[in-house]
Design a protein around this motif. Structure first.
Motif, mmCIF file in Angstrom:
data_model
loop_
_atom_site.group_PDB
_atom_site.id
_atom_site.type_symbol
_atom_site.label_atom_id
_atom_site.label_comp_id
_atom_site.label_asym_id
_atom_site.label_seq_id
_atom_site.Cartn_x
_atom_site.Cartn_y
_atom_site.Cartn_z
ATOM 1 N N GLN A 33 0.829 -1.206 0.000
ATOM 2 C CA GLN A 33 0.000 0.000 0.000
ATOM 3 C C GLN A 33 0.862 1.254 0.000
ATOM 4 O O GLN A 33 0.526 2.230 -0.664
ATOM 5 N N ARG A 34 1.932 1.233 0.739
ATOM 6 C CA ARG A 34 2.815 2.402 0.819
ATOM 7 C C ARG A 34 3.598 2.615 -0.467
ATOM 8 O O ARG A 34 3.790 3.741 -0.896
ATOM 9 N N ASP A 35 4.103 1.527 -1.064
ATOM 10 C CA ASP A 35 4.921 1.631 -2.261
ATOM 11 C C ASP A 35 4.836 0.337 -3.069
ATOM 12 O O ASP A 35 5.623 -0.587 -2.853
ATOM 13 N N PRO A 36 3.878 0.257 -4.010
ATOM 14 C CA PRO A 36 3.711 -0.981 -4.776
ATOM 15 C C PRO A 36 4.917 -1.321 -5.644
ATOM 16 O O PRO A 36 5.053 -2.464 -6.074
ATOM 17 N N GLN A 37 5.783 -0.372 -5.894
ATOM 18 C CA GLN A 37 6.960 -0.628 -6.727
ATOM 19 C C GLN A 37 8.179 -1.052 -5.914
ATOM 20 O O GLN A 37 9.260 -1.232 -6.475
ATOM 21 N N GLU A 38 8.033 -1.227 -4.614
ATOM 22 C CA GLU A 38 9.161 -1.649 -3.775
ATOM 23 C C GLU A 38 9.736 -2.955 -4.326
ATOM 24 O O GLU A 38 9.021 -3.952 -4.482
ATOM 25 N N LYS A 39 11.014 -2.945 -4.617
ATOM 26 C CA LYS A 39 11.650 -4.097 -5.278
ATOM 27 C C LYS A 39 11.528 -5.387 -4.477
ATOM 28 O O LYS A 39 11.387 -6.454 -5.051
ATOM 29 N N GLN A 40 11.578 -5.315 -3.170
ATOM 30 C CA GLN A 40 11.529 -6.529 -2.350
ATOM 31 C C GLN A 40 10.193 -7.250 -2.476
ATOM 32 O O GLN A 40 10.109 -8.442 -2.206
ATOM 33 N N LEU A 41 9.145 -6.564 -2.884
ATOM 34 C CA LEU A 41 7.841 -7.207 -3.061
ATOM 35 C C LEU A 41 7.795 -8.065 -4.324
ATOM 36 O O LEU A 41 6.989 -8.978 -4.422
ATOM 37 N N ARG A 42 8.634 -7.748 -5.268
ATOM 38 C CA ARG A 42 8.698 -8.487 -6.535
ATOM 39 C C ARG A 42 7.308 -8.608 -7.194
ATOM 40 O O ARG A 42 6.909 -9.678 -7.653
ATOM 41 N N LEU A 43 6.588 -7.497 -7.231
ATOM 42 C CA LEU A 43 5.260 -7.474 -7.843
ATOM 43 C C LEU A 43 5.381 -7.751 -9.336
ATOM 44 O O LEU A 43 6.207 -7.158 -10.026
ATOM 45 N N ARG A 44 4.558 -8.676 -9.804
ATOM 46 C CA ARG A 44 4.574 -9.012 -11.224
ATOM 47 C C ARG A 44 3.206 -9.544 -11.627
ATOM 48 O O ARG A 44 2.440 -10.018 -10.777
ATOM 49 N N PRO A 45 2.882 -9.435 -12.923
ATOM 50 C CA PRO A 45 1.600 -9.977 -13.385
ATOM 51 C C PRO A 45 1.560 -11.494 -13.191
ATOM 52 O O PRO A 45 2.575 -12.179 -13.341
ATOM 53 N N LEU A 46 0.406 -12.004 -12.874
ATOM 54 C CA LEU A 46 0.197 -13.446 -12.791
ATOM 55 C C LEU A 46 -0.208 -13.885 -14.200
ATOM 56 O O LEU A 46 -1.311 -13.586 -14.665
ATOM 57 N N ARG A 47 0.715 -14.524 -14.894
ATOM 58 C CA ARG A 47 0.544 -14.825 -16.324
ATOM 59 C C ARG A 47 -0.759 -15.533 -16.654
ATOM 60 O O ARG A 47 -1.369 -15.276 -17.682
ATOM 61 N N CYS A 48 -1.193 -16.433 -15.820
ATOM 62 C CA CYS A 48 -2.355 -17.256 -16.148
ATOM 63 C C CYS A 48 -3.685 -16.571 -15.839
ATOM 64 O O CYS A 48 -4.740 -17.108 -16.170
ATOM 65 N N ALA A 49 -3.639 -15.388 -15.222
ATOM 66 C CA ALA A 49 -4.874 -14.708 -14.828
ATOM 67 C C ALA A 49 -4.771 -13.218 -15.132
ATOM 68 O O ALA A 49 -4.280 -12.446 -14.310
ATOM 69 N N PRO A 50 -5.211 -12.799 -16.312
ATOM 70 C CA PRO A 50 -5.147 -11.382 -16.658
ATOM 71 C C PRO A 50 -5.838 -10.525 -15.595
ATOM 72 O O PRO A 50 -6.871 -10.894 -15.044
ATOM 73 N N GLY A 51 -5.226 -9.379 -15.299
ATOM 74 C CA GLY A 51 -5.780 -8.481 -14.288
ATOM 75 C C GLY A 51 -5.391 -8.853 -12.867
ATOM 76 O O GLY A 51 -5.842 -8.228 -11.918
ATOM 77 N N HIS A 52 -4.568 -9.890 -12.723
ATOM 78 C CA HIS A 52 -4.104 -10.335 -11.407
ATOM 79 C C HIS A 52 -2.587 -10.163 -11.317
ATOM 80 O O HIS A 52 -1.881 -10.272 -12.313
ATOM 81 N N PHE A 53 -2.138 -9.898 -10.109
ATOM 82 C CA PHE A 53 -0.721 -9.699 -9.857
ATOM 83 C C PHE A 53 -0.288 -10.555 -8.682
ATOM 84 O O PHE A 53 -1.116 -10.955 -7.853
ATOM 85 N N LEU A 54 0.995 -10.788 -8.622
ATOM 86 C CA LEU A 54 1.555 -11.635 -7.583
ATOM 87 C C LEU A 54 2.606 -10.861 -6.808
ATOM 88 O O LEU A 54 3.509 -10.277 -7.397
#
Length: 99
Positions: A33-54
């Motif tokens: 919530q504070r910083d979705p781009q924080e590298k340690q979170l490793r946010l990335r799209p969930l390939r098998c589910a469009p509109g979902h992230f991991l």
């Protein structure tokens, strides 16, 4: 701050985790919530589910988020959490069923 909601399924899955694992998942959502781009979170799209992230981690539980557009604003909804196997569960659910 990023808008975040928790789905009923997420709450159910979170309740299955030990107290320490629950605390870790909640802390990562707060960091997201504070910083979705924080590298340690490793946010990335969930390939098998469009509109979902991991929110991925090499050592801890994963968190699956869905994006929704509500009143013109992107809102993230936490929909699942658990060990690495949840990725396989999502991939299996995305495959078309053969008849």
């Amino acid at each position: 701050m990023v808008a975040l909601r928790l789905s009923d399924r997420f709450r159910e899955r979170l309740a299955l985790l030990s107290e320490g694992r629950r605390e870790h998942v909640i802390n990562r959502l707060i960091r997201f919530q504070r910083d979705p781009q924080e590298k340690q979170l490793r946010l990335r799209p969930l390939r098998c589910a469009p509109g979902h992230f991991l929110i991925d981690s090499a050592r801890y539980d994963r968190i699956v988020l869905r994006t929704d557009l509500i009143d013109g604003e992107t809102v993230y909804t936490a929909v699942d959490c658990g060990r690495h196997e949840i990725i396989e569960d999502w991939e299996r659910a995305a495959k078309p069923r053969s008849t």
